[in-house]
Design a protein around this motif. Structure first.
Motif, PDB file in Angstrom:
ATOM      1  N   TRP A 148       0.814  -1.219   0.000  1.00  0.00           N
ATOM      2  CA  TRP A 148       0.000   0.000   0.000  1.00  0.00           C
ATOM      3  C   TRP A 148       0.842   1.261   0.000  1.00  0.00           C
ATOM      4  CZ3 TRP A 148       0.777   3.323   3.983  1.00  0.00           C
ATOM      5  CH2 TRP A 148       1.363   2.804   5.152  1.00  0.00           C
ATOM      6  N   ASN A 149       2.053   1.196   0.560  1.00  0.00           N
ATOM      7  CA  ASN A 149       2.877   2.405   0.663  1.00  0.00           C
ATOM      8  C   ASN A 149       3.565   2.771  -0.648  1.00  0.00           C
ATOM      9  OD1 ASN A 149       4.689   0.239   0.743  1.00  0.00           O
ATOM     10  ND2 ASN A 149       6.030   1.195   2.263  1.00  0.00           N
ATOM     11  N   ARG A 150       3.248   2.069  -1.712  1.00  0.00           N
ATOM     12  CA  ARG A 150       3.797   2.407  -3.031  1.00  0.00           C
ATOM     13  C   ARG A 150       2.903   3.393  -3.802  1.00  0.00           C
ATOM     14  NH1 ARG A 150       7.622  -0.123  -0.776  1.00  0.00           N
ATOM     15  NH2 ARG A 150       8.988  -1.469  -1.993  1.00  0.00           N
ATOM     16  N   PHE A 151       1.733   3.724  -3.230  1.00  0.00           N
ATOM     17  CA  PHE A 151       0.754   4.494  -4.005  1.00  0.00           C
ATOM     18  C   PHE A 151       0.205   5.669  -3.198  1.00  0.00           C
ATOM     19  CE2 PHE A 151       0.749   0.132  -5.568  1.00  0.00           C
ATOM     20  CZ  PHE A 151       0.971   0.346  -6.923  1.00  0.00           C
ATOM     21  N   ASN A 152       0.141   6.825  -3.857  1.00  0.00           N
ATOM     22  CA  ASN A 152      -0.376   8.034  -3.210  1.00  0.00           C
ATOM     23  C   ASN A 152      -1.790   7.839  -2.674  1.00  0.00           C
ATOM     24  OD1 ASN A 152       1.964   9.462  -3.834  1.00  0.00           O
ATOM     25  ND2 ASN A 152       1.145  10.241  -5.764  1.00  0.00           N
TER      26      ASN A 152
ATOM     27  N   PHE B 217      -3.218   5.434  -1.296  1.00  0.00           N
ATOM     28  CA  PHE B 217      -3.295   4.715  -0.020  1.00  0.00           C
ATOM     29  C   PHE B 217      -2.455   5.367   1.075  1.00  0.00           C
ATOM     30  CE2 PHE B 217      -3.866   1.116  -3.156  1.00  0.00           C
ATOM     31  CZ  PHE B 217      -5.244   1.089  -3.030  1.00  0.00           C
ATOM     32  N   SER B 218      -1.348   5.988   0.693  1.00  0.00           N
ATOM     33  CA  SER B 218      -0.419   6.543   1.686  1.00  0.00           C
ATOM     34  C   SER B 218      -0.633   8.022   1.953  1.00  0.00           C
ATOM     35  CB  SER B 218       1.030   6.326   1.228  1.00  0.00           C
ATOM     36  OG  SER B 218       1.345   7.175   0.134  1.00  0.00           O
ATOM     37  N   GLY B 219      -1.275   8.729   1.004  1.00  0.00           N
ATOM     38  CA  GLY B 219      -1.364  10.179   1.070  1.00  0.00           C
ATOM     39  C   GLY B 219      -0.260  10.863   0.298  1.00  0.00           C
ATOM     40  N   GLY B 220       0.742  10.081  -0.150  1.00  0.00           N
ATOM     41  CA  GLY B 220       1.897  10.643  -0.846  1.00  0.00           C
ATOM     42  C   GLY B 220       3.080  10.737   0.101  1.00  0.00           C
ATOM     43  N   THR B 221       4.287  10.782  -0.461  1.00  0.00           N
ATOM     44  CA  THR B 221       5.505  10.761   0.351  1.00  0.00           C
ATOM     45  C   THR B 221       5.567  11.908   1.342  1.00  0.00           C
ATOM     46  OG1 THR B 221       6.725   9.625  -1.406  1.00  0.00           O
ATOM     47  CG2 THR B 221       8.026  10.789   0.255  1.00  0.00           C
ATOM     48  N   PHE B 222       5.184  13.121   0.929  1.00  0.00           N
ATOM     49  CA  PHE B 222       5.256  14.264   1.836  1.00  0.00           C
ATOM     50  C   PHE B 222       4.219  14.178   2.963  1.00  0.00           C
ATOM     51  CE2 PHE B 222       7.283  16.919  -1.720  1.00  0.00           C
ATOM     52  CZ  PHE B 222       8.555  16.760  -1.190  1.00  0.00           C
ATOM     53  N   VAL B 223       3.222  13.328   2.789  1.00  0.00           N
ATOM     54  CA  VAL B 223       2.268  13.064   3.876  1.00  0.00           C
ATOM     55  C   VAL B 223       2.748  11.876   4.700  1.00  0.00           C
ATOM     56  CG1 VAL B 223      -0.093  12.333   4.426  1.00  0.00           C
ATOM     57  CG2 VAL B 223       0.306  14.047   2.658  1.00  0.00           C
ATOM     58  N   GLU B 224       2.940  10.747   4.063  1.00  0.00           N
ATOM     59  CA  GLU B 224       3.308   9.506   4.752  1.00  0.00           C
ATOM     60  C   GLU B 224       4.623   9.646   5.521  1.00  0.00           C
ATOM     61  OE1 GLU B 224       3.030   6.483   5.831  1.00  0.00           O
ATOM     62  OE2 GLU B 224       5.127   5.928   5.803  1.00  0.00           O
ATOM     63  N   LYS B 225       5.651  10.111   4.875  1.00  0.00           N
ATOM     64  CA  LYS B 225       6.971  10.144   5.510  1.00  0.00           C
ATOM     65  C   LYS B 225       7.227  11.457   6.235  1.00  0.00           C
ATOM     66  CE  LYS B 225      10.600   8.687   6.952  1.00  0.00           C
ATOM     67  NZ  LYS B 225      10.181   9.500   8.059  1.00  0.00           N
TER      68      LYS B 225
ATOM     69  N   ASP C 299       3.641   5.402  -7.706  1.00  0.00           N
ATOM     70  CA  ASP C 299       3.642   6.820  -8.090  1.00  0.00           C
ATOM     71  C   ASP C 299       4.164   7.724  -6.967  1.00  0.00           C
ATOM     72  OD1 ASP C 299       1.545   6.600  -6.316  1.00  0.00           O
ATOM     73  OD2 ASP C 299       0.024   7.432  -7.656  1.00  0.00           O
ATOM     74  N   ILE C 300       4.883   7.147  -5.995  1.00  0.00           N
ATOM     75  CA  ILE C 300       5.342   7.942  -4.864  1.00  0.00           C
ATOM     76  C   ILE C 300       6.656   8.659  -5.177  1.00  0.00           C
ATOM     77  CG2 ILE C 300       4.170   6.690  -3.022  1.00  0.00           C
ATOM     78  CD1 ILE C 300       6.708   5.016  -2.697  1.00  0.00           C
ATOM     79  N   LEU C 301       6.842   9.819  -4.570  1.00  0.00           N
ATOM     80  CA  LEU C 301       8.069  10.591  -4.710  1.00  0.00           C
ATOM     81  C   LEU C 301       9.196   9.924  -3.934  1.00  0.00           C
ATOM     82  CD1 LEU C 301       6.444  14.060  -3.938  1.00  0.00           C
ATOM     83  CD2 LEU C 301       6.922  13.112  -6.217  1.00  0.00           C
TER      84      LEU C 301
END
Length: 364
Positions: free
Chosen positions: A164-168, A170-178, A218-220
């Protein structure tokens, strides 16, 4: 209520198991129930807490008694619906992993929820001993902060159940998730609110050859974010998720009228190569303007806490404080509002990077 706090864990994958290991080190706390649908992760959890009961749904878990507090460590996109179900069925004191939400429509739900028990958003970076020590020294060393720089040079996203963490979506995007961790630190250190966010980012190295049922990640994997704040200060985040060869994973610096202070924090000890000897220890460097006397100090972390997780002991210290909240002896330190504001900054950074323009926070 007795002095013992009985926990239920919702989602006991990698981060959920870190919570379990740290709760086990905490006097007067025990995980008595858990929900984990993945068989492999459930087996690993049962090995950690063999006396705990595994449940197949939140409804079943909430019927467990005694149960005093919950931890949500499930995939990001599930946090809001799970909070909603808990609010309806049995609103116990709740620690929810970051990010507390992933999309603007979920923010609207949380804003109107009115959860009647304490919610603590798990922002572990606040509680890393070197970063906590750094924050405590900022005013004395630098004065009122004018500039804050946060650099994270780290390893790529790890594999999670279902990827799930490979896709905006589901994760919210890298700047959200990380990075909501770092936006939270910006607000805390600068004691201010953001007014404008500018970002430049892309996916350049990681996950380019991965494909999941016809979908490419599609994550940064790297970028810069510049934030203006309402007190005239400014902050910058520099992120690279293909720099795991670094000695230090996080490096923060504050510059103010009195001088400069830096903290250098190593990454998880389990990733440090054995042939290089002992892993590095965090350090703080203070550099007053006058007299010019740079000074370095080492900030060690208890080896037992380093072994219990990937956050330099932060998860343990966070649970120490949360336990006091559950017992009614302290207030929540990282509120739902704090967690939501950090996500809002992350979503603005995602938008800025995508659109190539600065995003006023009044527009988000």
């Amino acid at each position: 209520m007795s002095e013992k706090v009985n926990y239920g864990i919702i989602g006991s994958g990698m981060m959920g198991q870190e919570h379990i290991r740290n709760i086990a080190l905490l006097e007067g706390a025990e995980v008595v129930a858990f929900l984990e649908p993945d068989p492999g992760m459930a087996a690993a959890t049962a090995a950690l807490i063999p006396d705990a009961t595994r449940y197949g749904s939140i409804a079943e878990l909430l019927n467990h008694a005694p149960l005093d507090a919950l931890v949500i460590a499930s995939p990001n996109y599930l946090h809001v619906p799970e909070i909603m179900e808990i609010a309806e069925r049995r609103p116990l004191p709740l620690m929810v992993e970051k990010p507390v939400y992933t999309s603007p429509d979920q923010a609207d739900v949380l804003t109107s929820l009115g959860y009647p028990a304490p919610i603590w958003v798990a922002m572990e970076y606040r509680y890393m001993p070197p970063i906590a020590s750094f924050i405590g020294k900022v005013q004395d060393v630098a004065g009122t902060a004018s500039m804050l720089t946060i650099r994270e040079h780290r390893f790529p996203f790890l594999h999670k159940v279902g990827n799930w963490n490979r896709f905006n979506a589901f994760s919210g995007g890298t700047f959200v998730e990380k990075c909501c961790h770092f936006f939270d630190l910006m607000r805390l250190i600068l004691n201010a609110e953001p007014t404008r966010i500018m970002a430049s980012a892309a996916q350049a190295v990681n996950h380019l050859d991965e494909n999941y049922e016809g979908r490419a990640p599609d994550i940064l994997d790297h970028g810069y974010v510049i934030c203006d704040f309402d007190n005239g200060s400014r902050a910058m985040l520099e992120l690279s998720m293909f720099a795991e060869g670094s000695t230090y994973q996080e490096e923060l610096s504050v510059v103010g009228p009195r001088g400069k202070i830096e903290v250098h924090v190593p990454g998880p000890t389990r990733f440090w190569p054995d042939d290089l000897g002992p892993p590095p220890t965090a350090r703080i460097v203070t550099s007053p303007r006058s007299p010019k006397r740079p000074r370095e100090m080492v900030i060690p972390v208890d080896p037992a806490l380093l072994a219990a997780g990937d956050h330099n002991g932060a998860t343990f210290y966070q649970h120490q404080r949360f336990r006091e909240v559950v017992l009614g002896r302290a207030e929540v330190e990282v509120t739902l509002e704090d967690g939501m504001r950090a996500v809002r900054m992350g979503l603005a950074a995602q938008q800025s990077a995508a659109d190539g323009v600065a995003v006023p926070m009044s527009a988000t």
